[in-house]
Design an enzyme around this catalytic site. Structure first.
Site, PDB file in Angstrom:
ATOM      1  N   ARG A   1     -59.679-106.342 -50.315  1.00 32.49           N
ATOM      2  CA  ARG A   1     -59.757-104.788 -49.349  1.00 32.49           C
ATOM      3  C   ARG A   1     -60.645-105.111 -48.677  1.00 32.49           C
ATOM      4  O   ARG A   1     -61.299-105.381 -48.649  1.00 32.49           O
ATOM      5  CB  ARG A   1     -59.613-104.341 -50.104  1.00 32.49           C
ATOM      6  CG  ARG A   1     -59.422-102.711 -49.577  1.00 32.49           C
ATOM      7  CD  ARG A   1     -57.890-102.720 -48.722  1.00 32.49           C
ATOM      8  NE  ARG A   1     -58.078-100.546 -48.095  1.00 32.49           N
ATOM      9  CZ  ARG A   1     -58.899-100.312 -47.368  1.00 32.49           C
ATOM     10  NH1 ARG A   1     -58.953-101.479 -46.447  1.00 32.49           N
ATOM     11  NH2 ARG A   1     -57.766 -99.561 -46.754  1.00 32.49           N
TER      12      ARG A   1
ATOM     13  N   GLU B   1     -49.809 -98.790 -42.066  1.00 29.57           N
ATOM     14  CA  GLU B   1     -49.703 -98.535 -43.248  1.00 29.57           C
ATOM     15  C   GLU B   1     -47.857 -98.958 -42.842  1.00 29.57           C
ATOM     16  O   GLU B   1     -47.429 -99.442 -42.324  1.00 29.57           O
ATOM     17  CB  GLU B   1     -49.236 -98.067 -44.014  1.00 29.57           C
ATOM     18  CG  GLU B   1     -50.387 -96.841 -44.914  1.00 29.57           C
ATOM     19  CD  GLU B   1     -50.690 -98.208 -46.376  1.00 29.57           C
ATOM     20  OE1 GLU B   1     -50.349 -98.739 -46.181  1.00 29.57           O
ATOM     21  OE2 GLU B   1     -52.445 -98.270 -45.510  1.00 29.57           O
TER      22      GLU B   1
ATOM     23  N   ASP C   1     -59.681 -99.140 -42.648  1.00 31.03           N
ATOM     24  CA  ASP C   1     -58.637 -98.354 -42.841  1.00 31.03           C
ATOM     25  C   ASP C   1     -57.767 -98.871 -41.481  1.00 31.03           C
ATOM     26  O   ASP C   1     -57.152 -98.305 -40.502  1.00 31.03           O
ATOM     27  CB  ASP C   1     -58.120 -96.802 -42.808  1.00 31.03           C
ATOM     28  CG  ASP C   1     -57.450 -96.264 -43.960  1.00 31.03           C
ATOM     29  OD1 ASP C   1     -56.193 -97.468 -44.701  1.00 31.03           O
ATOM     30  OD2 ASP C   1     -56.632 -95.457 -44.017  1.00 31.03           O
TER      31      ASP C   1
ATOM     32  N   ARG D   1     -57.393-104.885 -56.746  1.00 29.29           N
ATOM     33  CA  ARG D   1     -58.104-105.646 -55.464  1.00 29.29           C
ATOM     34  C   ARG D   1     -59.953-105.509 -55.208  1.00 29.29           C
ATOM     35  O   ARG D   1     -59.681-104.937 -56.067  1.00 29.29           O
ATOM     36  CB  ARG D   1     -57.542-104.965 -53.848  1.00 29.29           C
ATOM     37  CG  ARG D   1     -55.889-105.442 -53.412  1.00 29.29           C
ATOM     38  CD  ARG D   1     -55.289-104.388 -52.529  1.00 29.29           C
ATOM     39  NE  ARG D   1     -56.281-102.983 -52.157  1.00 29.29           N
ATOM     40  CZ  ARG D   1     -55.486-101.859 -51.570  1.00 29.29           C
ATOM     41  NH1 ARG D   1     -54.860-102.469 -50.537  1.00 29.29           N
ATOM     42  NH2 ARG D   1     -55.940-100.805 -51.115  1.00 29.29           N
TER      43      ARG D   1
END
Length: 303
Positions: free
Chosen positions: A164, A172, A169, A212
């Site tokens: 990750r 999605e 960010d 992760r």
């Protein structure tokens, strides 16, 4: 009575009837095997004789005898110490630098914030995470010319580390019953083209709640210049700085400052997902964090 001169002499002189005849002395027979070797009083004992079997045993025992002094000599101790030290050093180097880690669960806690992993990207799952096949030692360890990285899904199953990207960010993709966020496919496509089948180095920070490993990842794109993958995504406008109450990881204050400057630069130019802030789209635009918060609230209401 005298014998006539033509008569043959008697068979045994010992039977001569002459009174003046003396008997011939009889020599005693030698019986060495039965002689008594007990010395007479005042006489020294004879030296024992050594048989062939005993001398053979003494010779063999002298050949098989171990001279322990030779093991304490420098010519024996120094080579032995060097050989033993070399073997232990090779074992230590292999365990610390050349042992392949198959999955995130096998990473020792001593790696976090201290060590990095070199590997090849085998798949990109989303705009901010991917799968890494650990190749310790890189080309010096024989990878890509002596040892091949698997390519099939069955071969890679349970043999890759889920990474990750730290500090960012991305929008999605659709999963877990949630719809796709705007610009999620574009962000995923950009990261796939940027990383897939390339060798990267990941500096590990910690595991997250999804199994992760949060890491800052570097890739060499041009000659010898390495680039921070998360920083490049922010510059291209395909990610935002990670915003959360807990679990935020940047890898240091210096990296956090660079990330926020890159986000502001892309935002001013309307790059990538920031294009949605222009004109009428501004009212409908939401960041990846806002999208996740809204999805979680809707799921809670349905329950």
């Amino acid at each position: 009575m005298r014998w006539l001169f033509w008569a043959s002499p008697p068979q045994n002189d010992s039977h001569d009837a002459s009174p003046n005849a003396h008997p011939r002395p009889i020599k005693p027979q030698r019986r060495e095997a039965h002689q008594d070797h007990t010395p007479a009083p005042g006489q020294a004992a004879p030296e024992p004789t050594i048989s062939n079997a005993q001398s053979s045993r003494d010779w063999n025992s002298s050949l098989n005898a171990t001279d322990w002094k030779q093991f304490t000599e420098p010519k024996t101790i120094i080579p032995t110490a060097l050989l033993t030290g070399g073997i232990l050093l090779c074992v230590h180097i292999h365990r610390k630098y050349l042992r392949r880690i198959p999955e995130a669960g096998y990473i020792s806690p001593s790696y976090f914030r201290r060590r990095s992993l070199l590997g090849k990207v085998t798949s990109v799952g989303d705009g901010d995470n991917f799968r890494l096949y650990h190749t310790p030692g890189g080309r010096l360890g024989g990878w890509e010319w002596l040892r091949k990285v698997p390519t099939g899904k069955n071969e890679l199953r349970n043999r890759t580390i889920h990474i990750r990207l730290a500090g960012i960010d991305a929008p999605e993709l659709p999963h877990f019953g949630r719809p796709a966020q705007p610009y999620s496919h574009e962000a995923h496509t950009w990261l796939t083209n940027y990383l897939l089948n390339r060798r990267v180095r990941a500096f590990l920070y910690r595991p997250d709640q999804y199994g992760r490993v949060v890491a800052t990842v570097y890739v060499r794109r041009w000659l010898l210049f390495k680039q921070d993958v998360g920083l490049q995504m922010l510059k291209q406008g395909w990610a935002t700085v990670y915003e959360a109450k807990t679990g935020v990881e940047f890898g240091g204050a210096e990296l956090e400052r660079k990330y926020r400057d890159a986000e502001a630069w892309a935002k001013r130019r309307g790059l990538g997902l920031w294009e949605g802030l222009k004109g009428k789209k501004k009212e409908k635009w939401e960041s990846p964090r806002e999208f996740k918060t809204r999805m979680a609230a809707e799921e809670a209401q349905r329950k």
